[in-house]
Design an enzyme around this catalytic site. Structure first.
Site, PDB file in Angstrom:
ATOM      1  N   PHE A 190       0.844  -1.207   0.000  1.00  0.00           N
ATOM      2  CA  PHE A 190       0.000   0.000   0.000  1.00  0.00           C
ATOM      3  C   PHE A 190       0.883   1.263   0.000  1.00  0.00           C
ATOM      4  O   PHE A 190       0.868   2.047  -0.961  1.00  0.00           O
ATOM      5  CB  PHE A 190      -0.921  -0.076   1.230  1.00  0.00           C
ATOM      6  CG  PHE A 190      -1.636   1.199   1.591  1.00  0.00           C
ATOM      7  CD1 PHE A 190      -2.246   1.989   0.629  1.00  0.00           C
ATOM      8  CD2 PHE A 190      -1.718   1.595   2.922  1.00  0.00           C
ATOM      9  CE1 PHE A 190      -2.919   3.161   0.983  1.00  0.00           C
ATOM     10  CE2 PHE A 190      -2.391   2.749   3.290  1.00  0.00           C
ATOM     11  CZ  PHE A 190      -2.978   3.541   2.311  1.00  0.00           C
TER      12      PHE A 190
ATOM     13  N   LYS B 125       9.618  -3.450  15.162  1.00  0.00           N
ATOM     14  CA  LYS B 125       9.837  -2.058  14.765  1.00  0.00           C
ATOM     15  C   LYS B 125      10.691  -1.318  15.791  1.00  0.00           C
ATOM     16  O   LYS B 125      11.473  -0.434  15.431  1.00  0.00           O
ATOM     17  CB  LYS B 125       8.495  -1.343  14.562  1.00  0.00           C
ATOM     18  CG  LYS B 125       7.714  -1.838  13.344  1.00  0.00           C
ATOM     19  CD  LYS B 125       8.392  -1.453  12.029  1.00  0.00           C
ATOM     20  CE  LYS B 125       7.517  -1.757  10.821  1.00  0.00           C
ATOM     21  NZ  LYS B 125       8.199  -1.456   9.545  1.00  0.00           N
TER      22      LYS B 125
ATOM     23  N   ASP C 173      12.735 -11.693  -1.001  1.00  0.00           N
ATOM     24  CA  ASP C 173      12.495 -11.562   0.431  1.00  0.00           C
ATOM     25  C   ASP C 173      13.708 -10.858   1.050  1.00  0.00           C
ATOM     26  O   ASP C 173      14.805 -11.424   1.093  1.00  0.00           O
ATOM     27  CB  ASP C 173      12.310 -12.969   1.031  1.00  0.00           C
ATOM     28  CG  ASP C 173      12.120 -12.943   2.531  1.00  0.00           C
ATOM     29  OD1 ASP C 173      12.366 -11.887   3.164  1.00  0.00           O
ATOM     30  OD2 ASP C 173      11.728 -13.985   3.090  1.00  0.00           O
TER      31      ASP C 173
ATOM     32  N   TYR D 256       4.988  -7.277  15.903  1.00  0.00           N
ATOM     33  CA  TYR D 256       5.152  -6.090  15.052  1.00  0.00           C
ATOM     34  C   TYR D 256       5.831  -4.971  15.838  1.00  0.00           C
ATOM     35  O   TYR D 256       6.830  -4.399  15.405  1.00  0.00           O
ATOM     36  CB  TYR D 256       3.776  -5.646  14.565  1.00  0.00           C
ATOM     37  CG  TYR D 256       3.784  -4.486  13.595  1.00  0.00           C
ATOM     38  CD1 TYR D 256       4.359  -4.602  12.343  1.00  0.00           C
ATOM     39  CD2 TYR D 256       3.174  -3.276  13.933  1.00  0.00           C
ATOM     40  CE1 TYR D 256       4.335  -3.537  11.441  1.00  0.00           C
ATOM     41  CE2 TYR D 256       3.136  -2.214  13.041  1.00  0.00           C
ATOM     42  CZ  TYR D 256       3.718  -2.344  11.796  1.00  0.00           C
ATOM     43  OH  TYR D 256       3.691  -1.295  10.910  1.00  0.00           O
TER      44      TYR D 256
ATOM     45  N   ASP E  95       9.982  -6.726  -3.406  1.00  0.00           N
ATOM     46  CA  ASP E  95       8.845  -7.214  -2.615  1.00  0.00           C
ATOM     47  C   ASP E  95       8.757  -8.737  -2.782  1.00  0.00           C
ATOM     48  O   ASP E  95       9.028  -9.239  -3.869  1.00  0.00           O
ATOM     49  CB  ASP E  95       7.544  -6.556  -3.124  1.00  0.00           C
ATOM     50  CG  ASP E  95       6.469  -6.498  -2.053  1.00  0.00           C
ATOM     51  OD1 ASP E  95       6.072  -7.574  -1.567  1.00  0.00           O
ATOM     52  OD2 ASP E  95       6.012  -5.391  -1.713  1.00  0.00           O
TER      53      ASP E  95
ATOM     54  N   LEU F 198      21.033  -8.980   0.702  1.00  0.00           N
ATOM     55  CA  LEU F 198      20.452  -8.045  -0.243  1.00  0.00           C
ATOM     56  C   LEU F 198      21.535  -7.510  -1.164  1.00  0.00           C
ATOM     57  O   LEU F 198      22.486  -6.867  -0.713  1.00  0.00           O
ATOM     58  CB  LEU F 198      19.829  -6.911   0.582  1.00  0.00           C
ATOM     59  CG  LEU F 198      18.764  -6.020  -0.012  1.00  0.00           C
ATOM     60  CD1 LEU F 198      17.683  -6.823  -0.686  1.00  0.00           C
ATOM     61  CD2 LEU F 198      18.158  -5.165   1.098  1.00  0.00           C
TER      62      LEU F 198
ATOM     63  N   THR G 102       2.314  -9.859   1.517  1.00  0.00           N
ATOM     64  CA  THR G 102       1.075  -9.089   1.698  1.00  0.00           C
ATOM     65  C   THR G 102       0.944  -7.989   0.645  1.00  0.00           C
ATOM     66  O   THR G 102      -0.066  -7.296   0.598  1.00  0.00           O
ATOM     67  CB  THR G 102       0.990  -8.456   3.113  1.00  0.00           C
ATOM     68  OG1 THR G 102       2.142  -7.630   3.317  1.00  0.00           O
ATOM     69  CG2 THR G 102       0.934  -9.510   4.191  1.00  0.00           C
TER      70      THR G 102
ATOM     71  N   SER H 242       6.986  -5.066   5.261  1.00  0.00           N
ATOM     72  CA  SER H 242       6.481  -5.679   6.497  1.00  0.00           C
ATOM     73  C   SER H 242       4.978  -5.885   6.391  1.00  0.00           C
ATOM     74  O   SER H 242       4.282  -5.031   5.848  1.00  0.00           O
ATOM     75  CB  SER H 242       6.715  -4.789   7.729  1.00  0.00           C
ATOM     76  OG  SER H 242       6.192  -5.422   8.894  1.00  0.00           O
TER      77      SER H 242
ATOM     78  N   ARG I 142      -8.116  -4.224   8.642  1.00  0.00           N
ATOM     79  CA  ARG I 142      -8.122  -2.933   9.341  1.00  0.00           C
ATOM     80  C   ARG I 142      -9.520  -2.338   9.334  1.00  0.00           C
ATOM     81  O   ARG I 142     -10.359  -2.684   8.500  1.00  0.00           O
ATOM     82  CB  ARG I 142      -7.128  -1.989   8.708  1.00  0.00           C
ATOM     83  CG  ARG I 142      -5.719  -2.337   9.145  1.00  0.00           C
ATOM     84  CD  ARG I 142      -4.765  -1.267   8.760  1.00  0.00           C
ATOM     85  NE  ARG I 142      -4.136  -1.611   7.515  1.00  0.00           N
ATOM     86  CZ  ARG I 142      -2.869  -1.339   7.224  1.00  0.00           C
ATOM     87  NH1 ARG I 142      -2.103  -0.743   8.107  1.00  0.00           N
ATOM     88  NH2 ARG I 142      -2.370  -1.673   6.069  1.00  0.00           N
TER      89      ARG I 142
HETATM   90  N1  UDP Z   1     -11.614  -2.367  14.480  1.00  0.00           N
HETATM   91  C1  UDP Z   1     -12.978  -2.589  14.563  1.00  0.00           C
HETATM   92  N2  UDP Z   1     -13.556  -3.423  13.656  1.00  0.00           N
HETATM   93  C2  UDP Z   1     -12.869  -4.035  12.655  1.00  0.00           C
HETATM   94  C3  UDP Z   1     -11.488  -3.783  12.551  1.00  0.00           C
HETATM   95  C4  UDP Z   1     -10.878  -2.952  13.485  1.00  0.00           C
HETATM   96  O1  UDP Z   1     -13.652  -2.054  15.444  1.00  0.00           O
HETATM   97  O2  UDP Z   1     -13.490  -4.782  11.870  1.00  0.00           O
HETATM   98  C5  UDP Z   1     -10.985  -1.486  15.485  1.00  0.00           C
HETATM   99  C6  UDP Z   1      -9.724  -2.058  16.141  1.00  0.00           C
HETATM  100  O3  UDP Z   1     -10.056  -2.865  17.230  1.00  0.00           O
HETATM  101  C7  UDP Z   1      -9.002  -0.796  16.519  1.00  0.00           C
HETATM  102  C8  UDP Z   1      -9.391   0.208  15.446  1.00  0.00           C
HETATM  103  O4  UDP Z   1     -10.573  -0.302  14.836  1.00  0.00           O
HETATM  104  O5  UDP Z   1      -9.451  -0.322  17.774  1.00  0.00           O
HETATM  105  C9  UDP Z   1      -8.345   0.408  14.372  1.00  0.00           C
HETATM  106  O6  UDP Z   1      -7.945  -0.863  13.953  1.00  0.00           O
HETATM  107  P1  UDP Z   1      -6.991  -1.120  12.724  1.00  0.00           P
HETATM  108  O7  UDP Z   1      -6.858  -2.592  12.581  1.00  0.00           O
HETATM  109  O8  UDP Z   1      -7.482  -0.353  11.563  1.00  0.00           O
HETATM  110  O9  UDP Z   1      -5.589  -0.481  13.098  1.00  0.00           O
HETATM  111  P2  UDP Z   1      -4.736  -0.337  14.442  1.00  0.00           P
HETATM  112  O10 UDP Z   1      -4.741   1.113  14.683  1.00  0.00           O
HETATM  113  O11 UDP Z   1      -5.379  -1.083  15.586  1.00  0.00           O
HETATM  114  O12 UDP Z   1      -3.414  -0.885  14.075  1.00  0.00           O
END
Ligand code: UDP
Length: 312
Positions: A14, A152, A59, A148, A34, A64, A38, A78, A189
């Site tokens: 992305f 990082k 990978d 993760y 890449d 590298l 993902t 990542s 997400r």
């Molecule tokens: N979240 C949610 N429903 C979903 C996916 C995520 O309520 O289907 C919530 C998640 O628990 C978090 C927030 O949305 O509190 C943002 O989640 P995301 O995975 O986008 O990124 P994060 O900031 O947690 O890495």
């Protein structure tokens, strides 16, 4: 004048793919690397055949090698969404640790500047608000997100060590929640999930009571900030993100409204160690880089929803 060469690890992802576009438009030669764990080749298919663009399927946790001169390395490889790094915990740890080590080795060898893609996750479930770069964070090392977060944090440590002990020119960007075209609809997400559900007329799954907050930055703003950091001389971490904060419940409601959807919100269990609040303090980016976000959420969401409409 000879074009500068930039290597983008995670170049089919992305953010990586948007960076490739930006660098090409700024007149660089770009080598995207890449392994497509993902990432998605479709994100860069429009660049194939461009005389300044090259893609290598590889990978970056392995040795590298890049032939010829390299001026910049942007380490963006990542898995980056919570469900991705839960699915690929070892790969996430390896690319953040070994991958960063290999990328730094390449930077040292080529006398190049390395920019590390770090994350607001280094702050964990934060005890201070908004998060400033001098906050050391509240991370559970053995929790599900630890793979993760700690990778990082290690990546930042080794980047500073290469800077201090090998004099490598380095930059560290701490990226806060970002959205926009080329996100994967199934990356788990909040934004792609909500938009997918809203467009398909399915229930919107809000985790917990939806009172947790995030601050969402549109991808073009983020890429501008990263580019400004790259060409600056700032070695210490810089937050890049949009400080406009919103609860996840409000965010779901916004998506429902903008998609004109009849879906209803349902509440599911909050994942372990899910940060309760998150908002970047961007004072450093403002002063050092003269950067601030320009795209408001309404505008950004409309562009992103249009993109997802063609993918659902
Ligand atoms: N979240 C949610 N429903 C979903 C996916 C995520 O309520 O289907 C919530 C998640 O628990 C978090 C927030 O949305 O509190 C943002 O989640 P995301 O995975 O986008 O990124 P994060 O900031 O947690 O890495």
């Amino acid at each position: 004048m000879k074009k500068k060469t930039a290597v983008v690890t995670g170049g089919a992802g992305f953010l990586g793919s948007h960076l490739c576009d930006k660098l090409i438009s700024e007149g660089y030669r770009v080598i995207a690397i890449d392994n497509l764990l993902t990432g998605n080749i479709e994100n860069i298919s429009h660049l194939f055949g461009h005389p300044d663009f090259q893609f290598t399927l590889y990978d970056v946790t392995n040795y590298l090698h890049v032939a010829g001169e390299v001026d910049f390395i942007l380490h963006f490889a990542s898995p980056a969404s919570p469900i991705d790094y839960l699915k690929f915990p070892i790969q996430t740890l390896k690319v953040g640790s070994l991958g960063t080590y290999k990328a730094l080795g390449l930077a040292k060898e080529k006398n190049a500047t390395l920019l590390l893609a770090s994350t607001s996750e280094v702050y964990g479930d934060p005890n201070i608000h908004p998060q400033k770069e001098d906050y050391w964070g509240n991370v559970n090392p053995i929790g599900p997100r630890g793979v993760y977060d700690e990778a990082k944090r290690f990546a930042e440590a080794i980047t500073m060590a290469y800077h201090r002990y090998h004099n490598v020119s380095t930059r560290i960007v701490r990226i806060f929640n970002t959205y926009g075209p080329r996100m994967r609809l199934d990356d788990g997400r909040a934004l792609p999930t909500f938009v997918g559900q809203a467009l398909r007329g399915e229930d919107i799954t809000v985790f917990g009571d939806g009172s947790q907050t995030r601050s969402f930055c549109f991808v073009s703003d983020l890429i501008d900030g990263i580019y400004k950091l790259l060409i600056s001389s700032e070695v210490f971490p810089v937050n890049i993100g949009n400080p406009e904060e919103i609860t996840i419940k409000q965010f779901a409601e916004e998506v429902l409204k903008l998609t004109d959807s009849k879906s209803k919100i349902i509440y599911q269990e909050l994942p372990e160690d899910d940060p309760k609040i998150r908002q970047p303090d961007i004072s450093r980016a403002r002063t050092l880089l003269n950067w601030k976000p320009k795209v408001n959420r309404h505008e950004g969401l409309k562009i992103t929803i249009d993109y997802f409409k063609s993918k659902v």
